[in-house]
Write a protein that holds these residues in place. Structure first.
Motif, mmCIF file in Angstrom:
data_model
loop_
_atom_site.group_PDB
_atom_site.id
_atom_site.type_symbol
_atom_site.label_atom_id
_atom_site.label_comp_id
_atom_site.label_asym_id
_atom_site.label_seq_id
_atom_site.Cartn_x
_atom_site.Cartn_y
_atom_site.Cartn_z
ATOM 1 N N SER A 1 -16.263 -10.614 21.855
ATOM 2 C CA SER A 1 -17.647 -11.023 21.651
ATOM 3 C C SER A 1 -17.777 -12.527 21.476
ATOM 4 O O SER A 1 -16.844 -13.205 21.036
ATOM 5 C CB SER A 1 -18.217 -10.319 20.418
ATOM 6 N N ASP A 2 -18.943 -13.044 21.830
ATOM 7 C CA ASP A 2 -19.221 -14.469 21.649
ATOM 8 C C ASP A 2 -19.131 -14.852 20.177
ATOM 9 O O ASP A 2 -18.710 -15.967 19.837
ATOM 10 C CB ASP A 2 -20.611 -14.807 22.193
ATOM 11 N N SER A 3 -19.529 -13.924 19.313
ATOM 12 C CA SER A 3 -19.492 -14.196 17.873
ATOM 13 C C SER A 3 -18.058 -14.454 17.394
ATOM 14 O O SER A 3 -17.807 -15.412 16.652
ATOM 15 C CB SER A 3 -20.091 -13.007 17.111
ATOM 16 N N LEU A 4 -17.096 -13.621 17.825
ATOM 17 C CA LEU A 4 -15.698 -13.812 17.417
ATOM 18 C C LEU A 4 -15.123 -15.085 18.030
ATOM 19 O O LEU A 4 -14.404 -15.835 17.349
ATOM 20 C CB LEU A 4 -14.859 -12.604 17.842
ATOM 21 N N LYS B 1 -14.165 -22.333 15.682
ATOM 22 C CA LYS B 1 -14.479 -23.117 14.492
ATOM 23 C C LYS B 1 -13.228 -23.333 13.636
ATOM 24 O O LYS B 1 -12.994 -24.425 13.108
ATOM 25 C CB LYS B 1 -15.563 -22.423 13.679
ATOM 26 N N ILE B 2 -12.411 -22.270 13.511
ATOM 27 C CA ILE B 2 -11.185 -22.384 12.719
ATOM 28 C C ILE B 2 -10.244 -23.406 13.342
ATOM 29 O O ILE B 2 -9.652 -24.237 12.646
ATOM 30 C CB ILE B 2 -10.494 -21.009 12.607
ATOM 31 N N TYR B 3 -10.111 -23.373 14.685
ATOM 32 C CA TYR B 3 -9.211 -24.305 15.350
ATOM 33 C C TYR B 3 -9.737 -25.739 15.327
ATOM 34 O O TYR B 3 -8.964 -26.693 15.395
ATOM 35 C CB TYR B 3 -8.965 -23.871 16.799
ATOM 36 N N SER B 4 -11.049 -25.885 15.246
ATOM 37 C CA SER B 4 -11.642 -27.222 15.295
ATOM 38 C C SER B 4 -11.835 -27.841 13.914
ATOM 39 O O SER B 4 -11.930 -29.059 13.784
ATOM 40 C CB SER B 4 -12.994 -27.164 16.015
ATOM 41 N N ALA C 1 -9.141 -18.861 5.931
ATOM 42 C CA ALA C 1 -10.280 -18.671 6.829
ATOM 43 C C ALA C 1 -9.990 -17.570 7.850
ATOM 44 O O ALA C 1 -10.869 -16.759 8.173
ATOM 45 C CB ALA C 1 -10.604 -19.983 7.547
ATOM 46 N N VAL C 2 -8.751 -17.540 8.347
ATOM 47 C CA VAL C 2 -8.364 -16.496 9.303
ATOM 48 C C VAL C 2 -8.368 -15.135 8.622
ATOM 49 O O VAL C 2 -8.825 -14.124 9.192
ATOM 50 C CB VAL C 2 -6.968 -16.786 9.906
ATOM 51 N N ASN C 3 -7.885 -15.086 7.375
ATOM 52 C CA ASN C 3 -7.824 -13.818 6.643
ATOM 53 C C ASN C 3 -9.219 -13.246 6.342
ATOM 54 O O ASN C 3 -9.371 -12.040 6.177
ATOM 55 C CB ASN C 3 -7.032 -13.983 5.347
ATOM 56 N N GLN C 4 -10.213 -14.138 6.273
ATOM 57 C CA GLN C 4 -11.583 -13.666 6.087
ATOM 58 C C GLN C 4 -12.017 -12.810 7.263
ATOM 59 O O GLN C 4 -12.756 -11.825 7.112
ATOM 60 C CB GLN C 4 -12.535 -14.866 5.925
ATOM 61 N N ILE C 5 -11.570 -13.182 8.466
ATOM 62 C CA ILE C 5 -11.857 -12.378 9.654
ATOM 63 C C ILE C 5 -10.961 -11.146 9.660
ATOM 64 O O ILE C 5 -11.410 -10.030 9.948
ATOM 65 C CB ILE C 5 -11.624 -13.203 10.941
ATOM 66 N N PHE C 6 -9.677 -11.352 9.314
ATOM 67 C CA PHE C 6 -8.697 -10.278 9.414
ATOM 68 C C PHE C 6 -9.012 -9.104 8.473
ATOM 69 O O PHE C 6 -8.782 -7.942 8.827
ATOM 70 C CB PHE C 6 -7.303 -10.824 9.104
ATOM 71 N N LYS C 7 -9.558 -9.376 7.296
ATOM 72 C CA LYS C 7 -9.802 -8.288 6.338
ATOM 73 C C LYS C 7 -10.896 -7.340 6.821
ATOM 74 O O LYS C 7 -11.009 -6.205 6.332
ATOM 75 C CB LYS C 7 -10.147 -8.867 4.962
ATOM 76 N N ASN C 8 -11.691 -7.799 7.787
ATOM 77 C CA ASN C 8 -12.727 -6.942 8.383
ATOM 78 C C ASN C 8 -12.363 -6.522 9.806
ATOM 79 O O ASN C 8 -13.248 -6.242 10.627
ATOM 80 C CB ASN C 8 -14.072 -7.680 8.399
ATOM 81 N N ILE C 9 -11.062 -6.455 10.092
ATOM 82 C CA ILE C 9 -10.603 -6.231 11.464
ATOM 83 C C ILE C 9 -11.067 -4.885 12.026
ATOM 84 O O ILE C 9 -11.268 -4.743 13.241
ATOM 85 C CB ILE C 9 -9.054 -6.351 11.525
ATOM 86 N N VAL D 1 -6.541 -7.198 18.624
ATOM 87 C CA VAL D 1 -5.309 -7.848 19.100
ATOM 88 C C VAL D 1 -5.465 -9.364 19.047
ATOM 89 O O VAL D 1 -4.554 -10.088 18.612
ATOM 90 C CB VAL D 1 -4.975 -7.397 20.537
ATOM 91 N N ALA D 2 -6.629 -9.867 19.470
ATOM 92 C CA ALA D 2 -6.882 -11.313 19.454
ATOM 93 C C ALA D 2 -6.820 -11.862 18.032
ATOM 94 O O ALA D 2 -6.267 -12.945 17.788
ATOM 95 C CB ALA D 2 -8.243 -11.613 20.085
ATOM 96 N N ILE D 3 -7.387 -11.119 17.065
ATOM 97 C CA ILE D 3 -7.364 -11.562 15.663
ATOM 98 C C ILE D 3 -5.929 -11.602 15.146
ATOM 99 O O ILE D 3 -5.529 -12.547 14.449
ATOM 100 C CB ILE D 3 -8.237 -10.623 14.797
ATOM 101 N N TYR D 4 -5.128 -10.591 15.496
ATOM 102 C CA TYR D 4 -3.713 -10.609 15.102
ATOM 103 C C TYR D 4 -3.017 -11.856 15.650
ATOM 104 O O TYR D 4 -2.227 -12.513 14.951
ATOM 105 C CB TYR D 4 -3.009 -9.354 15.622
ATOM 106 N N LEU D 5 -3.281 -12.194 16.899
ATOM 107 C CA LEU D 5 -2.622 -13.341 17.522
ATOM 108 C C LEU D 5 -3.006 -14.657 16.846
ATOM 109 O O LEU D 5 -2.177 -15.552 16.670
ATOM 110 C CB LEU D 5 -2.957 -13.396 19.018
ATOM 111 N N VAL D 6 -4.281 -14.784 16.474
ATOM 112 C CA VAL D 6 -4.714 -15.986 15.755
ATOM 113 C C VAL D 6 -4.010 -16.069 14.401
ATOM 114 O O VAL D 6 -3.519 -17.138 13.995
ATOM 115 C CB VAL D 6 -6.246 -15.983 15.567
ATOM 116 N N LEU D 7 -3.953 -14.939 13.691
ATOM 117 C CA LEU D 7 -3.268 -14.916 12.399
ATOM 118 C C LEU D 7 -1.794 -15.289 12.554
ATOM 119 O O LEU D 7 -1.261 -16.100 11.783
ATOM 120 C CB LEU D 7 -3.394 -13.519 11.789
ATOM 121 N N ILE D 8 -1.137 -14.716 13.553
ATOM 122 C CA ILE D 8 0.280 -15.008 13.815
ATOM 123 C C ILE D 8 0.472 -16.494 14.090
ATOM 124 O O ILE D 8 1.421 -17.119 13.597
ATOM 125 C CB ILE D 8 0.786 -14.171 15.013
#
Length: 564
Positions: A38-41, A47-50, A62-70, A79-86
């Protein structure tokens, strides 16, 4: 021949953030790779990378804030969220957590046929293994990823994987092999990296300078150093490039035995690394200790080694640390007369050498000569304490006899292991695609005349010219219609070797395969075999054969005959 440490690894782990950053900014791949996200994700991740967070922990938070609602996201988004966290876990040195998550993301991608995400998971897994000092697993994954070099979907990942393979080759002293990879990337993929404005394109200049320095080719060392120096302001604005240049200068001084100058530059670079990462650069401190020891500064040498040993990461790092680390302790305690400590570190040295050789031979198809190192250490041992112990004479004689029996059995077992590993190496080389001679062409002098000469050299190799006794530099130059100085220069600067070493490698590779397949050849005397491939004496042939394989010709033939 030194293994990397965590601070050196962090330079690359920080750089790999660009891989996923480009993915989410739709620069590295087509729009189809982003379908299902999604465009939202995408906006949240961009934003996190910038965002300029003050610490890595804040970024991970900041990444974990997204991850806890995975669970709210679809499977591809998960899968994309896992890769960002990794990605950020690796950058922060949380390798064990990253490894666990890599396995999860890879399995999810595999089950849902997300091919790019599966490959990216493997890349991060290889990177995390490397950071966690699991080099055997890391190299195996990078090697498989590098084979995707001709697939445009994975081109960048394949290039970075080849760069990592070159790092492994450099760490075990295979500088020519590392240089071949670096030069080939520069020649065939340089424009691709440069168009991406990728800092790795410029880092190759400094890496090649360091490799040429290790090979003792001064002109190329300074040529690539100056290229790097010219461009550092274009891709690094945090001062890092200038410190890396300082380390390169220290390496050159160390190679030239300008130990005081190298110590001063190593100290500046080491302080910068510690202030930045709160850890020390282990290979640097090992070199710094060698320089202090060469100047007779035993206390300073010991102090630098203890800095390595007292680091928290040493518990993991010691698994693959350079045997030179323990060898330096042996030399120091031998000078100070501390016999108990010398013996303790001598045993640690042997253990480290075994681990080092296992990785070097089984993973990278070569073998460090344990016997030679053991003899060098043991020959310097102080045995005078036994001279006056007459009452123990018979016990000593018995011990010696038992030792030689054990040594004979151990040597037989070791030679058998060397032979089996050599057969694996020959098999692997025969089934792998070896790079042509021209792949090692140095960009600094890459013109048609040089290319034509290298092709002619390859043709002579193919027709067996270098197996003749009269194959001298003069005769080869005459055959190629050039002069000896020019021919020697082309071989040195483009193949990373000398003429004599080049010829010896060809002859030994040829005779290994010939002895393996030709039963009649195995019945020849060593002298006859030597003459068959152009050596004038059996001694010269035996010397180069042992250097290349770790076995004498007669031992190799004996094992071949047993196998057949």
């Amino acid at each position: 021949m030194i293994f990397q440490n965590l601070s050196r690894f962090k330079f690359r782990s920080i750089a790999i953030l660009l891989i996923l950053f480009c993915w989410f900014n739709d620069k590295a791949h087509g729009q189809q790779d982003m379908e299902g996200i999604s465009d939202s994700l995408i906006t949240q991740v961009q934003k996190i990378y910038s965002e300029n967070y003050e610490t890595g922990e804040q970024t991970l938070s900041a990444v974990n804030q997204i991850f806890k609602n995975i669970d709210r996201y679809n499977i591809k988004e998960q899968v994309a969220i896992y890769l960002v966290l990794i990605d950020f876990q690796i950058a922060e040195g949380k390798y064990e957590e990253a490894i666990e998550n890599c396995h999860i993301s890879r399995e999810m991608a595999k089950q849902n046929n997300f091919n790019y995400e599966k490959v990216l998971s493997n890349f991060y897994l290889a990177t995390a293994f490397e950071g966690n000092y699991e080099y055997d697993k890391s190299f195996k994954l990078f090697k498989s990823l590098a084979q995707l070099i001709n697939d445009s979907n994975y081109e960048y990942l394949a290039i970075t994987s080849e760069i990592e393979m070159a790092v492994f080759y450099e760490l075990i002293g295979k500088y020519r092999d590392a240089l071949d990879i670096k030069l080939n990337i520069y020649r065939t993929k340089g424009d691709f990296l440069k168009k991406r404005n990728d800092s790795w394109y410029y880092r190759q200049f400094l890496d090649m300078s360091n490799l040429y320095n290790e090979l003792g080719i001064e002109d190329s060392t300074y040529y690539y150093r100056n290229l790097y120096k010219k461009h550092i302001d274009e891709f690094l604005d945090d001062g890092r490039g200038r410190f890396l240049l300082l380390k390169n200068e220290a390496n050159i001084d160390f190679k030239d035995e300008k130990f005081r100058e190298s110590i001063d530059n190593y100290r500046i670079y080491s302080n910068w690394v510690f202030n930045r990462f709160k850890e020390y650069d282990t290979p640097l401190l090992i070199n710094k200790s060698k320089a202090h020891l060469a100047l007779g500064e035993v206390d300073s040498a010991l102090s630098n080694l203890n800095l390595i040993k007292n680091q928290a990461i040493f518990l993991k790092e010691q698994k693959f640390i350079s045997p030179d680390f323990y060898k330096l302790y042996i030399e120091i305690y031998q000078k100070t007369g501390e016999e108990v400590l010398r013996k303790e570190y001598e045993q640690k040295y042997y253990n480290a050498l075994e681990t080092y050789n296992s990785f070097k031979f089984n993973t990278l198809d070569n073998l460090y000569d344990i016997d030679k190192q053991r003899i060098l250490i043991e020959s310097s041992n102080d045995t005078k304490s036994y001279k006056n112990k007459v009452s123990y004479l018979w016990y000593a004689i018995s011990a010696i006899v038992l030792f030689f029996i054990a040594f004979f059995l151990w040597k037989q077992k070791k030679e058998k292991r060397k032979f089996n590993d050599l057969m694996k190496r020959v098999h692997n080389e025969s089934t792998s695609v070896a790079p042509p001679i021209s792949d090692a062409t140095t960009i600094a002098i890459n013109d048609e005349k040089v290319s034509a000469l290298i092709r002619d050299i390859a043709a002579l190799k193919k027709e067996g010219f270098f197996l003749k006794q009269k194959t001298t530099l003069y005769n080869t130059a005459k055959k190629l219609k050039t002069n000896t100085s020019y021919l020697s220069s082309v071989i040195n600067n483009n193949l990373g070797t000398t003429f004599s070493a080049f010829v010896n490698d060809i002859r030994i590779d040829y005779i290994i395969n010939e002895l393996k397949t030709n039963k009649q050849m195995r019945s020849y005397s060593v002298k006859a075999i030597a003459e068959e491939i152009g050596y004038k004496s059996a001694d010269s042939f035996s010397k180069y054969f042992k250097q290349n394989t770790g076995l004498s010709p007669s031992t190799f033939i004996k094992n071949i005959n047993k196998k057949h």
